[in-house]
Design a protein around this motif. Structure first.
Motif, PDB file in Angstrom:
ATOM      1  N   SER A   1      87.816 118.828  29.218  1.00  8.83           N
ATOM      2  CA  SER A   1      86.784 118.388  30.239  1.00  8.83           C
ATOM      3  C   SER A   1      87.046 119.165  31.517  1.00  8.83           C
ATOM      4  O   SER A   1      86.019 119.245  32.239  1.00  8.83           O
TER       5      SER A   1
ATOM      6  N   VAL B   1      86.958 109.164  25.004  1.00  5.68           N
ATOM      7  CA  VAL B   1      85.531 109.100  25.444  1.00  5.68           C
ATOM      8  C   VAL B   1      85.721 109.336  27.031  1.00  5.68           C
ATOM      9  O   VAL B   1      86.251 108.512  27.589  1.00  5.68           O
ATOM     10  N   LEU B   2      85.090 110.454  27.529  1.00  7.97           N
ATOM     11  CA  LEU B   2      85.154 110.567  29.112  1.00  7.97           C
ATOM     12  C   LEU B   2      83.705 110.429  29.508  1.00  7.97           C
ATOM     13  O   LEU B   2      82.886 110.967  28.955  1.00  7.97           O
ATOM     14  N   GLY B   3      83.677 110.051  30.898  1.00 12.33           N
ATOM     15  CA  GLY B   3      82.239 110.281  31.229  1.00 12.33           C
ATOM     16  C   GLY B   3      81.371 109.413  30.959  1.00 12.33           C
ATOM     17  O   GLY B   3      81.590 108.255  30.407  1.00 12.33           O
TER      18      GLY B   3
ATOM     19  N   SER C   1      81.802 107.113  27.856  1.00  8.21           N
ATOM     20  CA  SER C   1      82.430 105.997  27.886  1.00  8.21           C
ATOM     21  C   SER C   1      81.546 104.956  28.292  1.00  8.21           C
ATOM     22  O   SER C   1      81.869 103.621  27.775  1.00  8.21           O
ATOM     23  N   MET C   2      80.443 105.183  28.637  1.00  6.72           N
ATOM     24  CA  MET C   2      79.517 104.014  29.242  1.00  6.72           C
ATOM     25  C   MET C   2      78.282 103.815  28.078  1.00  6.72           C
ATOM     26  O   MET C   2      77.613 102.797  27.817  1.00  6.72           O
TER      27      MET C   2
END
Lengths: 447, 447
Positions: free
Chosen positions: B386, B421-423, B426-427
């Motif tokens: 990332s 999961v990033l950013g 994750s949503m």
């Protein structure tokens, strides 16, 4: 594996094992069952069968004596999550999925083993992950009991949830139960399906609701391995057992001494028969299955074939193959199913007609529906087939043995082939080679 | 399985097990090795690693303490052959073949586990057959030692021949040995083959000569299961070891305390190191492999990537996938290999160019070549990726763990997936779903 043999970790035999009171009680009960199904329960092949069956049952239900707490304790490891950024990873929310754990269990309805592909997912929390092998070990604790797929899924799920407290646990089980035909339906329904399949799902925590995004993630990761959960037959809410023995007619009054023996075995293993309604009919179903292999039961049927034998005899020189005649049998060493296909090679001027093929299939079933070993089955089929297809006969039997996978051996994918060669097949390697070459793919041993 | 845990057949923990002098000696030796490879051998993840490794080694070589005689005795059954006619069947000459027995062994050259598909055939004589499961149990006795494929095949074959005296025994082993790249070659050779395969054959009695008709019959029956022996790379007469560690350069002088520790482990397991020439270099090879995962060894290499990170950052909105970046790692709980592939999801206007992809691959190798757990590996890759592919990153790691199959767990086909999961990943469940959908078939876990 040592455990089953009574061999401990140092490779020494645990001498007292066979004298444990529970083993002795089960052994005595199995002796009653064996006397009911076998004309001579003292012959060498079955003399020690009660002890072998007792050990296999004891080993196959060892989960009753195991505690999840003992397995999980000491297997939680600190593991950091993401710091100062949005997302989920590692010990805080990083989804972990273990796929394709091979398990074996015993059906609570009929006592036969069933196969399981177990898939487990969980979401760690509190900066802690669990050792991966513990997911398998905990699943094993509940598989090694008398089970039903949905109950097994629920028990694994809840045990993991309570055992180490993650954000949620998901369990998907793909179960396969052998579907024995009766000796009558085996012949009348050549398309009889040999397996009943069932899918069971269970979830706790964030997986409690089956429609959440995290379930979607989990199922996507199963799809990577070709596991398509949507397509499978899933357990509904109708509460009907999946076990094919439920569909069998309840004809005949089973021997009451045999029924009492099965009930006493269930108690010895750790089940409370009077209290668990799922077990009420289990002794009757197991005895019914067992008795379908009684030595003397099918004798009359073969007489019909033998009378007709001369009609089918041919002496022409063309090598022919009748492949993939299915058979169902019971291993006399372990009272466990084995099944597969028989390939028949012979010499004739014409292919067999449907009636002749059905006679072959009848011979195969006749020798299948007995307490057997594969080597004897192969020889007996060869001898009988040669009385009406001629002296030059070759038989190949391919089987998968439940006793090789459901006991401590744990050899899931193994299969056994046995061969009998009569007449020119025993002298002529090229005839054998040609026959083996023209046998089409059997698919034997597919679960 | 109970044996490994020190759990006996009744499910009770064998309390004294962890205090056995051999286990304590191996544990102490592993502690020395761990101190050599790990900066902090007291942290919680590895604190009990010496005990876990000692138990796994002890269990994985339990064959030294087992006797074939104990297994075969009582497992011979009388079985009739053909009477009054030409041919072979049942207890006099009816070929028996058991295919696809999954075994695991430890390589005598490097101590890493190797996988085996074992196929056994025999021709009964004297009206006697052996219980089918005994073929597997006897094979297991010799697999659970430090082995080489040809020696293993010979030992299984001879043990069965002497154990119950059939007309002949044939053994075919298909062996797969993990082929670890060095951290340098992992990057420079993207087509590095992860496995070395070898076929070993052995025969006694009628199978003694490899060109006989009965061998042809046996191999034909293997072909039914898709086992094509002719195509496989066979062990020649050149006497060269198959172990890939033999091809490695012998650079660097391994720590002598570590070498002594490995030699002492071999002795504790039951090997005679000074006398067996195959074991002379084993300590050096094992230490070399172990040290390629030393924490600090690769630090400098990552510095290069981090300096370049800003060049690669993109903020476009197209979901991209960099799939199947291979990784090699060592499980810090068991000092055993795990390996597989990493899939990277991110947002960018363009696909990565080859240089950028090789940077991703370098990051994956950087975190792989350490003592690891898969959950941490996943998080670390996500965090680092990332920093130069943007805040919206998703990482899926798929692996097969030797520790899940070579120890008592025995779950051969299992595989593990972990997710970070990033950013926005994750949503946004649909972004995760889309990424998981576009990952091509990985083939992870293939042996």
């Amino acid at each position: 594996m040592g455990a089953i043999d009574g061999v401990n970790v140092k490779g020494c035999v645990e001498l007292g094992f066979e004298e444990e009171p529970e083993i002795l009680a089960i052994e005595e009960a199995v002796r009653v069952l064996l006397q009911g199904v076998c004309d001579d329960s003292n012959r060498e092949g079955v003399r020690r069968t009660p002890l072998r069956v007792a050990k296999a049952l004891w080993e196959g239900t060892r989960g009753y004596k195991q505690k999840v707490k003992d397995i999980v304790s000491g297997a939680l490891f600190p593991e950091a999550g993401l710091e100062n950024r949005a997302g989920h990873a590692g010990g805080t929310g990083g989804l972990v999925v273990v796929r394709d754990l091979d398990l074996f269990s015993r059906c609570e309805s009929c006592l036969l083993p069933f196969q399981i592909k177990c898939h487990v997912g969980y979401v760690p929390s509190g900066h802690r992950v669990v050792g991966l092998s513990k997911l398998s070990r905990v699943a094993e604790v509940f598989a090694k009991r008398l089970q039903d797929p949905q109950r097994l899924a629920n028990e694994i799920c809840e045990a993991l949830q309570h055992g180490f407290g993650p954000t949620g646990v998901a369990v998907v089980l793909q179960c396969s139960h052998i579907n024995f035909p009766s000796s009558e339906s085996a012949l009348s329904d050549p398309n009889h399906k040999g397996w009943v399949k069932m899918l069971a799902k269970s979830g706790t925590g964030v997986f409690h609701d089956g429609m959440t995004d995290v379930w979607t993630d989990f199922l996507s990761l199963l799809r990577f391995r070709g596991i398509n959960v949507e397509d499978a037959h899933s357990s509904g809410s109708d509460n009907k057992s999946w076990c094919p023995s439920h569909a069998c007619s309840k004809t005949g009054v089973p021997d009451s001494a045999m029924l009492r023996s099965v009930a006493s075995i269930l108690c010895s293993l750790g089940e409370d028969v009077p209290l668990r309604k799922e077990l009420q009919e289990t002794p009757a179903r197991f005895v019914k299955w067992l008795m379908s292999f009684k030595d003397s039961r099918l004798d009359l049927k073969l007489n019909g074939f033998v009378q007709n034998k001369r009609d089918f005899r041919c002496n022409d020189e063309h090598l022919r193959c009748e492949p993939n005649l299915s058979f169902w049998s019971q291993c006399e060493h372990h009272l466990l199913p084995f099944h597969g296909v028989v390939h028949v090679g012979y010499y004739s001027s014409d292919e067999l007609n449907p009636v002749q093929r059905s006679v072959l299939q009848s011979i195969v079933h006749f020798y299948g529906f007995k307490l057997q070993v594969q080597e004897r089955l192969t020889r007996q089929i060869a001898e009988t087939v040669s009385t009406f297809l001629g002296e030059d006969v070759m038989i190949v039997v391919e089987a998968s043995h439940t006793c090789m996978i459901s006991r401590g051996i744990g050899k899931c994918g193994s299969s056994t082939a046995t061969v009998a060669v009569l007449g020119r097949f025993s002298m002529d390697a090229s005839a054998r080679g040609k026959f083996l070459e023209i046998i089409p793919d059997s698919g034997a041993g597919e679960g």
